[in-house]
Design a protein around this motif. Structure first.
Motif, PDB file in Angstrom:
ATOM      1  N   VAL A  86       3.588  -0.454  47.282  1.00  0.00           N
ATOM      2  CA  VAL A  86       3.262  -0.711  45.881  1.00  0.00           C
ATOM      3  C   VAL A  86       1.796  -1.123  45.835  1.00  0.00           C
ATOM      4  CG1 VAL A  86       3.837  -2.072  43.837  1.00  0.00           C
ATOM      5  CG2 VAL A  86       5.635  -1.458  45.472  1.00  0.00           C
ATOM      6  N   GLN A  87       1.041  -0.494  44.968  1.00  0.00           N
ATOM      7  CA  GLN A  87      -0.398  -0.763  44.885  1.00  0.00           C
ATOM      8  C   GLN A  87      -0.662  -2.180  44.374  1.00  0.00           C
ATOM      9  OE1 GLN A  87      -2.650   1.488  46.029  1.00  0.00           O
ATOM     10  NE2 GLN A  87      -0.823   2.650  46.612  1.00  0.00           N
ATOM     11  N   ASP A  88      -1.732  -2.797  44.884  1.00  0.00           N
ATOM     12  CA  ASP A  88      -2.153  -4.124  44.419  1.00  0.00           C
ATOM     13  C   ASP A  88      -2.357  -4.119  42.906  1.00  0.00           C
ATOM     14  OD1 ASP A  88      -2.163  -5.179  46.979  1.00  0.00           O
ATOM     15  OD2 ASP A  88      -4.310  -4.885  47.277  1.00  0.00           O
ATOM     16  N   SER A  89      -2.937  -3.036  42.396  1.00  0.00           N
ATOM     17  CA  SER A  89      -3.214  -2.952  40.960  1.00  0.00           C
ATOM     18  C   SER A  89      -1.928  -2.965  40.141  1.00  0.00           C
ATOM     19  CB  SER A  89      -4.024  -1.696  40.644  1.00  0.00           C
ATOM     20  OG  SER A  89      -3.311  -0.535  41.037  1.00  0.00           O
ATOM     21  N   GLU A  90      -0.848  -2.413  40.688  1.00  0.00           N
ATOM     22  CA  GLU A  90       0.425  -2.408  39.968  1.00  0.00           C
ATOM     23  C   GLU A  90       1.058  -3.798  39.956  1.00  0.00           C
ATOM     24  OE1 GLU A  90       1.852   2.172  40.463  1.00  0.00           O
ATOM     25  OE2 GLU A  90       2.224   0.834  42.144  1.00  0.00           O
ATOM     26  N   ILE A  91       0.959  -4.517  41.070  1.00  0.00           N
ATOM     27  CA  ILE A  91       1.455  -5.897  41.108  1.00  0.00           C
ATOM     28  C   ILE A  91       0.666  -6.743  40.117  1.00  0.00           C
ATOM     29  CG2 ILE A  91       1.670  -7.979  42.534  1.00  0.00           C
ATOM     30  CD1 ILE A  91       3.755  -5.886  43.264  1.00  0.00           C
ATOM     31  N   THR A  92      -0.645  -6.572  40.097  1.00  0.00           N
ATOM     32  CA  THR A  92      -1.501  -7.308  39.157  1.00  0.00           C
ATOM     33  C   THR A  92      -1.152  -6.948  37.719  1.00  0.00           C
ATOM     34  OG1 THR A  92      -3.269  -7.370  40.792  1.00  0.00           O
ATOM     35  CG2 THR A  92      -3.891  -7.795  38.506  1.00  0.00           C
ATOM     36  N   ALA A  93      -0.906  -5.663  37.457  1.00  0.00           N
ATOM     37  CA  ALA A  93      -0.546  -5.227  36.102  1.00  0.00           C
ATOM     38  C   ALA A  93       0.770  -5.864  35.656  1.00  0.00           C
ATOM     39  CB  ALA A  93      -0.444  -3.705  36.047  1.00  0.00           C
ATOM     40  N   ILE A  94       1.753  -5.946  36.557  1.00  0.00           N
ATOM     41  CA  ILE A  94       3.035  -6.584  36.228  1.00  0.00           C
ATOM     42  C   ILE A  94       2.804  -8.060  35.922  1.00  0.00           C
ATOM     43  CG2 ILE A  94       5.295  -7.263  37.118  1.00  0.00           C
ATOM     44  CD1 ILE A  94       5.197  -4.668  38.835  1.00  0.00           C
TER      45      ILE A  94
END
Length: 158
Positions: A86-94
């Motif tokens: 899972v991309q860091d950007s997706e975790i941050t977006a969540i």
């Protein structure tokens, strides 16, 4: 180090996250605040956003066996025969999305304009229909590509 999705036993996501943190493993169990009503009261509760999923930020080569041994973990989520990254950007977006909205849910079957659906109820039950658009302007949506989910927050206009 990368983020990976873990599949857990049902209804133990928060406990698994706690056990992982106790072992010094960086993890994230996104939760949504929901207002629940019982017969005698109403209460805000935190429910996991993704049922049976927890995310871990680990070095897969050295920490995967340690993660698998945590009580409640079933296995890593696999994509193309490898643990799903899972991309860091997706975790941050969540994280950002959940900090801005409270009543959020994850939907795994995303319906888009142009899709065909079969009506379940009403006079036209069993008929196929094409989705032409959406009327509800009280929703905020965020699509998480690698997970195949769309987050939907319902905004109260009162």
């Amino acid at each position: 180090m990368a983020w990976y999705a873990l599949y857990t036993k049902s209804r133990v996501e928060k406990k698994v996250a706690l056990r992982l943190k106790e072992q010094g493993i960086t993890c994230y169990c996104p939760v949504s605040k929901k207002r629940k009503q019982w017969s005698d009261r109403k209460k805000w509760v935190e429910e996991p956003l993704f049922k049976s999923y927890v995310f871990v930020d680990i070095d897969l080569a050295s920490q995967s066996s340690q993660v698998r041994q945590v009580n409640g973990v079933v296995n890593f989520v696999y994509w193309l025969h490898k643990p799903a990254v899972v991309q860091d950007s997706e975790i941050t977006a969540i994280q950002n999305f959940l900090s801005e909205h409270s009543d959020v849910e994850a939907i795994d079957n995303v319906i888009k304009i142009g899709d065909f659906v079969t009506l379940d109820t009403g006079a036209l039950a069993g008929q196929k229909a094409e989705v032409l658009g959406f009327k509800n302007k009280h929703e905020v949506r965020l699509r998480i590509e690698s997970l195949g989910f769309e987050l939907v927050a319902y905004i109260n206009q009162s």
